[in-house]
Scaffold this motif. Structure first.
Motif, PDB file in Angstrom:
ATOM      1  N   UNK A   1       0.824  -1.206   0.000  1.00 22.46           N
ATOM      2  CA  UNK A   1       0.000   0.000   0.000  1.00 22.46           C
ATOM      3  C   UNK A   1       0.861   1.261   0.000  1.00 22.46           C
ATOM      4  N   UNK A   2       2.188   1.093  -0.061  1.00 23.34           N
ATOM      5  CA  UNK A   2       3.078   2.242  -0.088  1.00 23.34           C
ATOM      6  C   UNK A   2       2.927   2.983  -1.400  1.00 23.34           C
ATOM      7  N   UNK A   3       2.965   4.309  -1.304  1.00 25.27           N
ATOM      8  CA  UNK A   3       2.859   5.159  -2.480  1.00 25.27           C
ATOM      9  C   UNK A   3       4.180   5.215  -3.210  1.00 25.27           C
ATOM     10  N   UNK A   4       5.247   5.266  -2.432  1.00 26.72           N
ATOM     11  CA  UNK A   4       6.589   5.268  -3.005  1.00 26.72           C
ATOM     12  C   UNK A   4       7.544   4.662  -1.976  1.00 26.72           C
ATOM     13  N   UNK A   5       8.551   3.965  -2.467  1.00 25.23           N
ATOM     14  CA  UNK A   5       9.559   3.374  -1.605  1.00 25.23           C
ATOM     15  C   UNK A   5      10.921   3.827  -2.119  1.00 25.23           C
ATOM     16  N   UNK A   6      11.649   4.578  -1.294  1.00 26.66           N
ATOM     17  CA  UNK A   6      12.931   5.135  -1.706  1.00 26.66           C
ATOM     18  C   UNK A   6      14.045   4.405  -0.950  1.00 26.66           C
TER      19      UNK A   6
ATOM     20  N   UNK B   1      22.484   1.452   4.169  1.00 24.10           N
ATOM     21  CA  UNK B   1      21.226   1.546   3.429  1.00 24.10           C
ATOM     22  C   UNK B   1      20.232   2.382   4.218  1.00 24.10           C
ATOM     23  N   UNK B   2      19.639   3.359   3.544  1.00 22.53           N
ATOM     24  CA  UNK B   2      18.544   4.137   4.110  1.00 22.53           C
ATOM     25  C   UNK B   2      17.326   3.820   3.255  1.00 22.53           C
ATOM     26  N   UNK B   3      16.250   3.417   3.888  1.00 18.23           N
ATOM     27  CA  UNK B   3      15.039   3.056   3.161  1.00 18.23           C
ATOM     28  C   UNK B   3      13.851   3.747   3.810  1.00 18.23           C
ATOM     29  N   UNK B   4      13.012   4.357   2.990  1.00 18.06           N
ATOM     30  CA  UNK B   4      11.851   5.077   3.509  1.00 18.06           C
ATOM     31  C   UNK B   4      10.645   4.803   2.619  1.00 18.06           C
ATOM     32  N   UNK B   5       9.598   4.308   3.208  1.00 18.37           N
ATOM     33  CA  UNK B   5       8.353   4.065   2.486  1.00 18.37           C
ATOM     34  C   UNK B   5       7.338   5.131   2.886  1.00 18.37           C
ATOM     35  N   UNK B   6       6.598   5.609   1.927  1.00 15.43           N
ATOM     36  CA  UNK B   6       5.570   6.618   2.188  1.00 15.43           C
ATOM     37  C   UNK B   6       4.230   6.072   1.726  1.00 15.43           C
ATOM     38  N   UNK B   7       3.281   6.039   2.630  1.00 14.26           N
ATOM     39  CA  UNK B   7       1.949   5.580   2.271  1.00 14.26           C
ATOM     40  C   UNK B   7       0.881   6.610   2.617  1.00 14.26           C
ATOM     41  N   UNK B   8       1.304   7.716   3.217  1.00 11.85           N
ATOM     42  CA  UNK B   8       0.342   8.724   3.665  1.00 11.85           C
ATOM     43  C   UNK B   8      -0.271   9.523   2.516  1.00 11.85           C
ATOM     44  N   UNK B   9       0.446   9.620   1.408  1.00 10.84           N
ATOM     45  CA  UNK B   9      -0.016  10.447   0.298  1.00 10.84           C
ATOM     46  C   UNK B   9      -1.044   9.662  -0.504  1.00 10.84           C
ATOM     47  N   UNK B  10      -2.228  10.215  -0.665  1.00 14.63           N
ATOM     48  CA  UNK B  10      -3.254   9.481  -1.400  1.00 14.63           C
ATOM     49  C   UNK B  10      -3.701  10.181  -2.679  1.00 14.63           C
ATOM     50  N   UNK B  11      -3.390  11.473  -2.823  1.00 15.54           N
ATOM     51  CA  UNK B  11      -3.778  12.171  -4.047  1.00 15.54           C
ATOM     52  C   UNK B  11      -2.641  13.070  -4.521  1.00 15.54           C
ATOM     53  N   UNK B  12      -2.696  13.410  -5.785  1.00 15.59           N
ATOM     54  CA  UNK B  12      -1.699  14.284  -6.385  1.00 15.59           C
ATOM     55  C   UNK B  12      -1.692  15.647  -5.709  1.00 15.59           C
TER      56      UNK B  12
END
Length: 82
Positions: free
Chosen positions: A8-13, A27-38
């Motif tokens: 459900x992540x929007x982007x995984x960096x 390694x630094x890894x950050x997942x963002x799932x809070x963003x739901x719209x442009x």
């Protein structure tokens, strides 16, 4: 065969770097799932997404998905406050 990402992540960096005078990378890894719209992303992201989308359309890239020039114009209208 391709795998479908069911996250459900929007982007995984992921960024890997090696500090000076070190033999080991970090390694630094950050997942963002809070963003739901442009509309919820930063102005800089909106601009980069529009420019990237335009490039994909110009090249008729297989990665453009269902993006069209009409969609791109909708995203680049003044109401997105770039």
């Amino acid at each position: 065969s391709s795998k479908t990402n069911k996250s459900k992540d929007w982007v995984n960096v992921k960024v890997r770097y090696k500090p000076i005078k070190s033999e080991t990378s970090i390694l630094i890894e950050k997942a963002h799932s809070e963003i739901s719209t442009f509309d919820q992303v930063s102005k800089g992201y909106k601009l980069s997404a529009i420019v990237t989308g335009f490039g994909l359309l110009l090249r008729d890239s297989k990665h453009k998905g269902n993006l069209t020039y009409d969609n791109l114009l909708k995203y680049s209208e003044p109401n997105i406050n770039l």
